[in-house]
Design a protein around this motif. Structure first.
Motif, PDB file in Angstrom:
ATOM      1  N   ARG A   1      -4.923  -9.046  15.635  1.00 24.88           N
ATOM      2  CA  ARG A   1      -5.959 -10.056  15.435  1.00 24.88           C
ATOM      3  C   ARG A   1      -5.454 -11.457  15.759  1.00 24.88           C
ATOM      4  O   ARG A   1      -6.220 -12.418  15.727  1.00 24.88           O
ATOM      5  CB  ARG A   1      -6.466  -9.997  13.986  1.00 24.88           C
ATOM      6  CG  ARG A   1      -7.076  -8.665  13.604  1.00 24.88           C
ATOM      7  CD  ARG A   1      -7.602  -8.660  12.197  1.00 24.88           C
ATOM      8  NE  ARG A   1      -6.516  -8.745  11.215  1.00 24.88           N
ATOM      9  CZ  ARG A   1      -6.721  -8.761   9.903  1.00 24.88           C
ATOM     10  NH1 ARG A   1      -7.955  -8.714   9.420  1.00 24.88           N
ATOM     11  NH2 ARG A   1      -5.699  -8.825   9.064  1.00 24.88           N
TER      12      ARG A   1
ATOM     13  N   THR B   1       1.347  -2.833  12.378  1.00 20.00           N
ATOM     14  CA  THR B   1      -0.068  -3.074  12.124  1.00 20.00           C
ATOM     15  C   THR B   1      -0.272  -4.540  11.754  1.00 20.00           C
ATOM     16  O   THR B   1       0.503  -5.100  10.983  1.00 20.00           O
ATOM     17  CB  THR B   1      -0.575  -2.176  10.981  1.00 20.00           C
ATOM     18  OG1 THR B   1      -0.367  -0.800  11.349  1.00 20.00           O
ATOM     19  CG2 THR B   1      -2.054  -2.399  10.723  1.00 20.00           C
ATOM     20  N   ASP B   2      -1.320  -5.134  12.314  1.00 15.90           N
ATOM     21  CA  ASP B   2      -1.636  -6.553  12.087  1.00 15.90           C
ATOM     22  C   ASP B   2      -0.439  -7.450  12.408  1.00 15.90           C
ATOM     23  O   ASP B   2      -0.003  -8.255  11.578  1.00 15.90           O
ATOM     24  CB  ASP B   2      -2.100  -6.762  10.646  1.00 15.90           C
ATOM     25  CG  ASP B   2      -2.752  -8.120  10.446  1.00 15.90           C
ATOM     26  OD1 ASP B   2      -3.115  -8.779  11.448  1.00 15.90           O
ATOM     27  OD2 ASP B   2      -2.889  -8.545   9.274  1.00 15.90           O
TER      28      ASP B   2
ATOM     29  N   GLU C   1      -1.126  -2.060  16.383  1.00 21.72           N
ATOM     30  CA  GLU C   1      -2.486  -1.747  15.955  1.00 21.72           C
ATOM     31  C   GLU C   1      -3.079  -2.913  15.187  1.00 21.72           C
ATOM     32  O   GLU C   1      -2.375  -3.714  14.575  1.00 21.72           O
ATOM     33  CB  GLU C   1      -2.495  -0.498  15.078  1.00 21.72           C
ATOM     34  CG  GLU C   1      -2.008   0.762  15.776  1.00 21.72           C
ATOM     35  CD  GLU C   1      -2.033   1.963  14.854  1.00 21.72           C
ATOM     36  OE1 GLU C   1      -2.643   2.965  15.237  1.00 21.72           O
ATOM     37  OE2 GLU C   1      -1.447   1.885  13.754  1.00 21.72           O
ATOM     38  N   LYS C   2      -4.402  -3.002  15.246  1.00 21.77           N
ATOM     39  CA  LYS C   2      -5.171  -4.034  14.533  1.00 21.77           C
ATOM     40  C   LYS C   2      -4.636  -5.426  14.848  1.00 21.77           C
ATOM     41  O   LYS C   2      -4.394  -6.241  13.955  1.00 21.77           O
ATOM     42  CB  LYS C   2      -5.157  -3.759  13.031  1.00 21.77           C
ATOM     43  CG  LYS C   2      -5.843  -2.456  12.653  1.00 21.77           C
ATOM     44  CD  LYS C   2      -5.888  -2.250  11.150  1.00 21.77           C
ATOM     45  CE  LYS C   2      -6.590  -0.940  10.802  1.00 21.77           C
ATOM     46  NZ  LYS C   2      -6.624  -0.707   9.329  1.00 21.77           N
TER      47      LYS C   2
ATOM     48  N   GLY D   1      -6.755  -3.902  19.166  1.00 24.04           N
ATOM     49  CA  GLY D   1      -7.192  -4.893  18.204  1.00 24.04           C
ATOM     50  C   GLY D   1      -8.457  -5.569  18.685  1.00 24.04           C
ATOM     51  O   GLY D   1      -9.172  -5.046  19.548  1.00 24.04           O
TER      52      GLY D   1
END
Length: 317
Positions: A161, A140-141, A158-159, A179
């Motif tokens: 950015r 994540t991130d 996931e996510k 994302g």
């Protein structure tokens, strides 16, 4: 004196074998980054997929090997060898970038897919690094990406950015990336690998050293560009004569007449003046006949990947 070792199933070279090492008749063979200190010879393979320069000369021979691995072998995985390696009669061989310190040769190969100009970070520099058969991972991130060597890996980011890289070596990998406001750069080394990219990310295949690899990108949802739907506008009209504005998706056009670019999501902006009763127009006095259109490229409501990293964090945090 050559040490002969008999195996059934998969075999992994992890540094315990005395080099030079020969692996005879594996099904497929996968060579990870920075795994061979000497030379690699791939002899009589059907397909070779590599981001390493390949010569036609034999770098090692079976007469020079100290360890020979044979038997009812399935797949071979090269993770760490302190010398030369000889892969004999493999079906398909997949070689990551910077896998071999010495020379790589592929005498007798039916087909060689190669691209020698691929800058790739060390496997340890990625958020997820997988090696072997049917591996999985998630993050994540992430801020780096995925490094996968082997077959049938299932990975999810996931996510996302920040811009990420995917380095996929082998076959049958399945990677999902979701994302906003970032780009995904993909390097394929092999075949039948699929990357699923969410609608708010851009994606590019930087190198495709193989075949039947694909990016499955979700289309930008037109509903995300709608500020006021028809139903919401009618519901807010109340009772009496009112003028309302709303937007609806346009599914008939592939090009945006507003900015002239190819588009996945196009909406139309409508106006209507009508007499409303309980959220329904009973009589229409006037309506727009040439509605304005906009798409994910020109709409002020769209998420654009050209935002800076600081802007993305400010918007999405």
């Amino acid at each position: 004196m050559t040490r002969n070792t008999t195996y059934d199933g998969d075999v992994t070279l992890n540094g315990s074998e005395q080099p030079p090492v020969e692996v005879r008749d594996p099904a497929d063979a996968f060579v990870s980054g920075a795994s061979i200190d000497g030379d690699l010879t791939v002899q009589n393979a059907e397909y070779v997929f590599t981001h390493t320069p390949v010569t036609g000369e034999t770098a090692a021979s079976d007469s020079e090997t100290e360890t020979t691995i044979r038997g009812n072998l399935e797949d071979g995985y090269v993770q760490s060898v302190g010398g030369d390696v000889l892969l004999t009669d493999a079906e398909d061989v997949f070689i990551a970038a910077d896998a071999v310190e010495g020379a790589v040769s592929a005498p007798g190969a039916e087909n060689v897919y190669t691209d020698e100009s691929v800058p790739v970070s060390s496997a340890d520099d990625y958020d997820i690094s997988t090696f072997g058969w049917q591996q999985s991972g998630s993050a994540t991130d992430p801020d780096a990406g995925v490094y996968a060597v082997g077959m049938d890996h299932d990975v999810e980011l996931e996510k996302v950015r920040q811009d990420v890289d995917l380095y996929l070596v082998g076959h049958s990998h399945d990677v999902r990336v979701d994302g906003r406001g970032a780009s995904v750069t993909v390097h394929f080394v092999g075949y039948d690998n699929t990357v699923h990219v969410g609608p708010y990310l851009s994606s590019t295949v930087e190198t495709d050293t193989g075949f039947d690899n694909e990016i499955d990108a979700d289309p930008y949802p037109a509903e995300d560009l709608v500020e006021m739907s028809r139903r919401e506008a009618y519901s807010n009209a109340g009772f009496g004569r009112r003028k309302v504005t709303f937007q609806v998706p346009n599914e008939d056009d592939d090009w945006c007449p507003n900015c002239g670019q190819a588009a996945e999501a196009i909406i139309e902006r409508h106006q209507k003046e009508a007499f409303f009763l309980f959220g329904w127009p009973l009589w229409t006095y006037d309506r727009s006949t040439n509605p304005a259109r906009e798409c994910e490229n020109c709409s002020p409501n769209a998420v654009h990947t050209e935002l800076t990293a600081a802007e993305r964090r400010e918007i999405f945090d």
